[in-house]
Design an enzyme around this catalytic site. Structure first.
Site, PDB file in Angstrom:
ATOM      1  CG  HIS A   1      -1.951  -1.034   1.249  1.00 43.57           C
ATOM      2  ND1 HIS A   1      -2.825  -1.250   0.204  1.00 43.57           N
ATOM      3  CD2 HIS A   1      -2.269  -1.952   2.198  1.00 43.57           C
ATOM      4  CE1 HIS A   1      -3.633  -2.257   0.509  1.00 43.57           C
ATOM      5  NE2 HIS A   1      -3.303  -2.709   1.705  1.00 43.57           N
TER       6      HIS A   1
ATOM      7  CG  ASP B   1      -2.768  -8.402   1.047  1.00 39.48           C
ATOM      8  OD1 ASP B   1      -2.029  -8.788   1.963  1.00 39.48           O
ATOM      9  OD2 ASP B   1      -3.731  -7.625   1.222  1.00 39.48           O
TER      10      ASP B   1
ATOM     11  CG  HIS C   1      -6.679  -5.157   1.939  1.00 36.42           C
ATOM     12  ND1 HIS C   1      -6.174  -6.137   2.777  1.00 36.42           N
ATOM     13  CD2 HIS C   1      -7.784  -4.663   2.548  1.00 36.42           C
ATOM     14  CE1 HIS C   1      -6.945  -6.226   3.859  1.00 36.42           C
ATOM     15  NE2 HIS C   1      -7.930  -5.347   3.742  1.00 36.42           N
TER      16      HIS C   1
ATOM     17  CG  ASP D   1      -4.830 -10.083   3.826  1.00 36.50           C
ATOM     18  OD1 ASP D   1      -4.431 -10.796   2.894  1.00 36.50           O
ATOM     19  OD2 ASP D   1      -4.704  -8.841   3.828  1.00 36.50           O
TER      20      ASP D   1
END
Length: 345
Positions: free
Chosen positions: A162, A197, A199, A286
């Site tokens: 990110h 991931d 996200h 995740d």
């Protein structure tokens, strides 16, 4: 196969924080490393301690002022007469038309959201997270004939996908995948980054959005009302020279394991078509069915399948272990992934 880590990855400890009208306990905590390191130990795999490659590869990706903030911001924050709290954290994000005069303005310029605070030992972990990833890149650059460098895994804590060129967010500070992709370009013409991931990695996308030498493809939960909320849509396909080299596969919320692998297979087809010299895999646990961030349901056995699919690409691969916040299963899930790598070596 080689695995890289460093004791300093456990030093960063975010404190509870206030967001959306209530207090939150951090998910990205040092205990994650404790659980993850159990996996190679259980399988009898040695872990290599990362060495210091230096700052140059970091500054090849991130702005100098931003890196200086990450390194020195805590001390400047604590030097204020006013008590602003024990970690650098702000709910203000003003990246443009901000002269960054004073630590509060710098925080507003460089912290994109309130999930990436900086505490006393944060920089040490941030720096060594990047060095851990760079260790694998250096091994591939200098010892590509060594069979152990064909598959390499790095503990990347805090994570990085990110992190933007000049902004922290989503638990991320330095964009380790982007740093090693850029570093590998010294020798290799084409690098593919595949991100699984939960996200979307908006930082990786931003950094390479106008380039064709680094492919970014991501399988992630739909960003509609889900972090990072503003990127990760299918129509984001790159710009200029990079048009077509950014490929997003957003999953509908609630996607089951079979659906997850349908999207992964599409991403793998994209990577195979690109025919990269090296693959960087951003691995997030995740997506596990019980993870507090999961909007899909991958089983422990599914991570073994994921590893097998990555290795089947037949390219040198560097795996960065990033997301994953359900501590009771991190060890089992990583063991499953590692077993998929070992079987297919």
């Amino acid at each position: 196969m080689k695995i890289y880590s460093h004791d300093n990855l456990s030093l960063h400890r975010p404190l509870p924080y206030y967001s959306y009208g209530k207090m939150f306990e951090p998910l990205e905590i040092p205990e994650r490393m404790t659980e993850l390191l159990k996996a190679p130990a259980a399988l009898g795999i040695d872990v290599t301690t990362a060495i210091d490659i230096g700052m140059a590869p970091i500054l090849a990706v991130h702005d100098f002022g931003y890196v200086d903030f990450l390194k020195n911001g805590y001390h400047e924050w604590m030097a204020l007469e006013e008590d602003l709290g024990a970690q650098v954290q702000t709910g203000i994000f003003v990246p443009y038309d901000n002269p960054a005069i004073g630590i509060m303005a710098k925080a507003a310029k460089y912290q994109a959201d309130d999930s990436a605070p900086i505490s006393e030992h944060s920089w040490t972990s941030i720096y060594w997270s990047a060095q851990t990833a760079l260790g694998a890149a250096e091994a591939l650059l200098n010892h590509s004939d060594d069979k152990d460098t064909h598959i390499q895994l790095c503990f990347s804590r805090p994570p990085g996908h990110h992190a933007r060129k000049s902004a922290a967010g989503g638990f991320c500070y330095l964009n380790n995948a982007a740093i090693i992709a850029e570093h590998l370009r010294q020798k290799y013409a084409k690098i593919a980054i595949i991100d699984t991931d939960m996200h979307h990695g908006q930082g990786i996308q931003e950094i390479f959005y106008e380039r064709s030498d680094v492919l970014y493809t991501s399988v992630h939960g739909s960003p509609v009302n889900f972090y990072p909320a503003v990127t990760g849509h299918e129509f984001e396909q790159g710009k200029g020279a990079g048009e077509g080299y950014n490929v997003n596969y957003p999953m509908p919320h609630g996607t089951d394991e079979a659906g997850f692998f349908t999207y992964v297979d599409k991403a793998l087809d994209t990577v195979a078509l690109f025919d990269a010299d090296v693959i960087v895999h951003v691995l997030g646990f995740d997506v596990y069915e019980s993870d507090p961030e999961a909007l899909c349901s991958v089983s422990t056995e599914g991570f073994k399948t994921l590893a097998q699919k990555m290795v089947a690409l037949g390219k040198p691969i560097i795996i960065l272990v990033e997301g994953g916040y359900y501590l009771p299963k991190l060890n089992d899930n990583l063991q499953a992934f590692l077993s998929g790598l070992i079987i297919d070596e």
